[in-house]
Design an enzyme around this catalytic site. Structure first.
Site, PDB file in Angstrom:
ATOM      1  N   HIS A 104      39.554  44.332  42.149  1.00  0.00           N
ATOM      2  CA  HIS A 104      38.851  43.718  41.021  1.00  0.00           C
ATOM      3  C   HIS A 104      37.798  44.686  40.498  1.00  0.00           C
ATOM      4  O   HIS A 104      36.967  45.187  41.266  1.00  0.00           O
ATOM      5  CB  HIS A 104      38.180  42.410  41.439  1.00  0.00           C
ATOM      6  N   SER A 105      37.823  44.980  39.199  1.00  0.00           N
ATOM      7  CA  SER A 105      36.813  45.802  38.538  1.00  0.00           C
ATOM      8  C   SER A 105      36.675  47.156  39.242  1.00  0.00           C
ATOM      9  O   SER A 105      37.618  47.937  39.262  1.00  0.00           O
ATOM     10  CB  SER A 105      35.488  45.034  38.490  1.00  0.00           C
ATOM     11  N   MET A 106      35.524  47.454  39.839  1.00  0.00           N
ATOM     12  CA  MET A 106      35.350  48.727  40.535  1.00  0.00           C
ATOM     13  C   MET A 106      36.406  48.912  41.616  1.00  0.00           C
ATOM     14  O   MET A 106      36.906  50.025  41.838  1.00  0.00           O
ATOM     15  CB  MET A 106      33.954  48.811  41.149  1.00  0.00           C
ATOM     16  N   ALA A 108      39.434  47.907  41.502  1.00  0.00           N
ATOM     17  CA  ALA A 108      40.671  48.323  40.844  1.00  0.00           C
ATOM     18  C   ALA A 108      40.636  49.815  40.530  1.00  0.00           C
ATOM     19  O   ALA A 108      41.644  50.522  40.676  1.00  0.00           O
ATOM     20  CB  ALA A 108      40.880  47.520  39.566  1.00  0.00           C
ATOM     21  N   ILE A 128      42.597  43.917  38.463  1.00  0.00           N
ATOM     22  CA  ILE A 128      42.050  42.752  37.763  1.00  0.00           C
ATOM     23  C   ILE A 128      40.801  43.183  36.992  1.00  0.00           C
ATOM     24  O   ILE A 128      39.883  43.775  37.563  1.00  0.00           O
ATOM     25  CB  ILE A 128      41.703  41.622  38.750  1.00  0.00           C
TER      26      ILE A 128
END
Length: 472
Positions: A104-106, A108, A128
């Site tokens: 998720h975010s970082m 990813a 994500i």
């Protein structure tokens, strides 16, 4: 997938990486490493993982300085290369040959980088809320690196016993910390706080477990072209899941170039988009305390929540020579036809209850104005308009206009909305609905606060660093 999980502790040279494991680690399991976002922890995936099939084995880790994992030793900065190294330690500990990364975010971004470094190991990356890792214009790289170092060193000086709060305040602060990215529900905050907060030794309250220094992670600094060359090594399957109306870190044309790269290089590539349906009050469900920023000129997309109107003028991001940093410049022949307004949707409202508005603005020696629309305790919408071309204050039923004096160069405008509402209308300020900033000016940051803070009290990222000139 069962809801039960097993806590795991993986030894590393400076302490331990903590993790949550779901499923059964048999040879037939599909092995998944779950990586959370910046300042979050493994609790990010608590609601998702139990929905996965029983054939999946998921290991969700707390990255260094996050959740229950050890903090880096004093003097050691956080860097995404550090996170990549710890992922490799975890994979070696688990003795995995082939696996999927769910990020998720970082997390990813770390997953994409890891897939480039070890393409033989990563079968799939599920990203994500992240189309690509962060990149920056080449001309900004040195300045951004310098800012990152200065922020880290400033945070390092503040290392001490973390403050203690009651549980309700801890939840509210967790929600407020995510406000710039959207609305975090209380349920989601509770998931993060299971690992993100601990009871103090005296039992008087809770403190956040994360290392305060992670606010200054020194991410790899690359422009978009260098990043594309890096990501050409990606070979695995790639699925990107993102909100169609979420925060965009890059212009669409840059995102399109990277997605075209994925189509060429990845075994398979799929983009899944969804729509976020939210209240028309942007910050209604956000705990508001301390600072709430609505514009930061060096952010990836500083006008994300603003609408722009331009006629015989321009709105652009440029480098200001005086502070040697990026700023937003609004210029136009007529102040009323070139402006930015927040929120971007005409029928939406900010819902900001903090009573102090602060605008860090440069005097361009031209006509300039801004307007704040508020609601008072009589449920009446009032507007306050300040300009440098008006000489007297005039109060009408729905609008109060007043003169604004700016010094030469950069100024910090502090606007006490509660005081102005009381003095102009004899009523009490409830919340800010809309903010409009007209030509002609340069903007560094715009934020709301619960009170006016002295320069020493401000976080480093809220300060305006003017160059020091030698006196003769």
């Amino acid at each position: 997938m069962p809801k039960e999980f097993v806590e795991m502790k993986i030894s590393v040279p400076y302490g331990s990486i903590m993790a949550k494991a779901w499923g059964h680690p048999t040879h037939h399991s599909h092995q998944v490493l779950a990586l959370h976002g910046w300042q979050d922890n493994a609790g990010t995936f608590d609601k998702l993982i139990p929905l996965l099939p029983d054939s999946v084995y998921v290991l969700a880790v707390d990255l260094p300085g996050h959740g229950l994992s050890s903090h880096l030793p004093p003097g050691c900065p956080y860097h995404d290369l550090v996170f990549l190294m710890e992922v490799k330690r975890v994979i070696d500990h688990m003795n995995w040959d082939k696996f999927t990364i769910l990020g998720h975010s970082m997390g990813a971004a770390i997953g994409m980088f890891y897939a480039c470094l070890y393409p033989q190991s990563v079968v799939k990356v599920i990203a994500i809320d992240m189309i690509k890792p962060l990149s920056f214009p080449a001309e900004e790289l040195a300045k951004r690196t310098c800012d990152g170092i200065n922020t880290f060193l400033a945070l390092e000086q503040k290392i001490a016993n973390p403050p203690v709060y009651d549980h309700k305040t801890t939840v509210q602060k967790m929600i407020a910390a995510h406000a710039i990215y959207g609305t975090l529900s209380e349920e989601a905050a509770e998931c993060l706080l299971k690992r993100g907060a601990k009871m103090s030794s005296d039992g008087k309250g809770e403190y956040f477990t994360r290392d305060n220094r992670i606010k200054a992670v020194l991410f790899q600094r690359m422009d978009s072209e260098a990043l594309r060359k890096y990501l050409e090594s990606i070979e695995c399957e790639l699925i990107i899941i993102k909100a169609k109306n979420g925060i965009e870190l890059d212009p669409q044309e840059i995102n399109d170039k990277f997605m075209e790269l994925y189509r060429k290089k990845c075994k398979t590539f799929k983009l899944i988009e969804y729509i976020i349906v939210e209240s028309n009050q942007m910050f209604k469900n956000t705990f508001q305390s301390g600072f709430l920023s609505v514009l930061y000129s060096i952010g990836s997309n500083p006008l994300q929540i603003w609408d722009k109107k331009v006629k015989n003028g321009s709105i652009k991001r440029i480098t200001d020579n005086e502070i040697q940093s990026l700023v937003i410049e609004i210029s136009g022949a007529n102040v009323s036809t070139t402006f930015i307004t927040c929120p971007s949707q005409p029928r939406a409202s900010l819902g900001i209850k903090l009573p102090f508005l602060v605008i860090i603005v440069k005097n361009m020696k031209k006509y300039f104005s801004f307007e704040v629309e508020i609601i008072d305790d009589k449920q009446i919408r009032r507007r306050f308009r300040a300009s440098n071309y008006q000489s007297q204050t005039r109060v009408k039923h729905f609008i109060c206009t007043m003169p604004l004096r700016l010094d030469e160069g950069w100024n910090q405008i502090g606007f006490n909305l509660a005081d102005f509402t009381r003095r102009a209308y004899g009523t009490n300020y409830v919340e800010t609905q809309r903010l409009t900033i007209n030509a002609n000016c340069r903007l560094r940051r715009v934020y709301f606060a619960d009170r006016l803070y002295s320069e020493d009290e401000l976080p480093p990222e809220f300060k305006l660093y003017l160059p020091i000139t030698a006196k003769t």
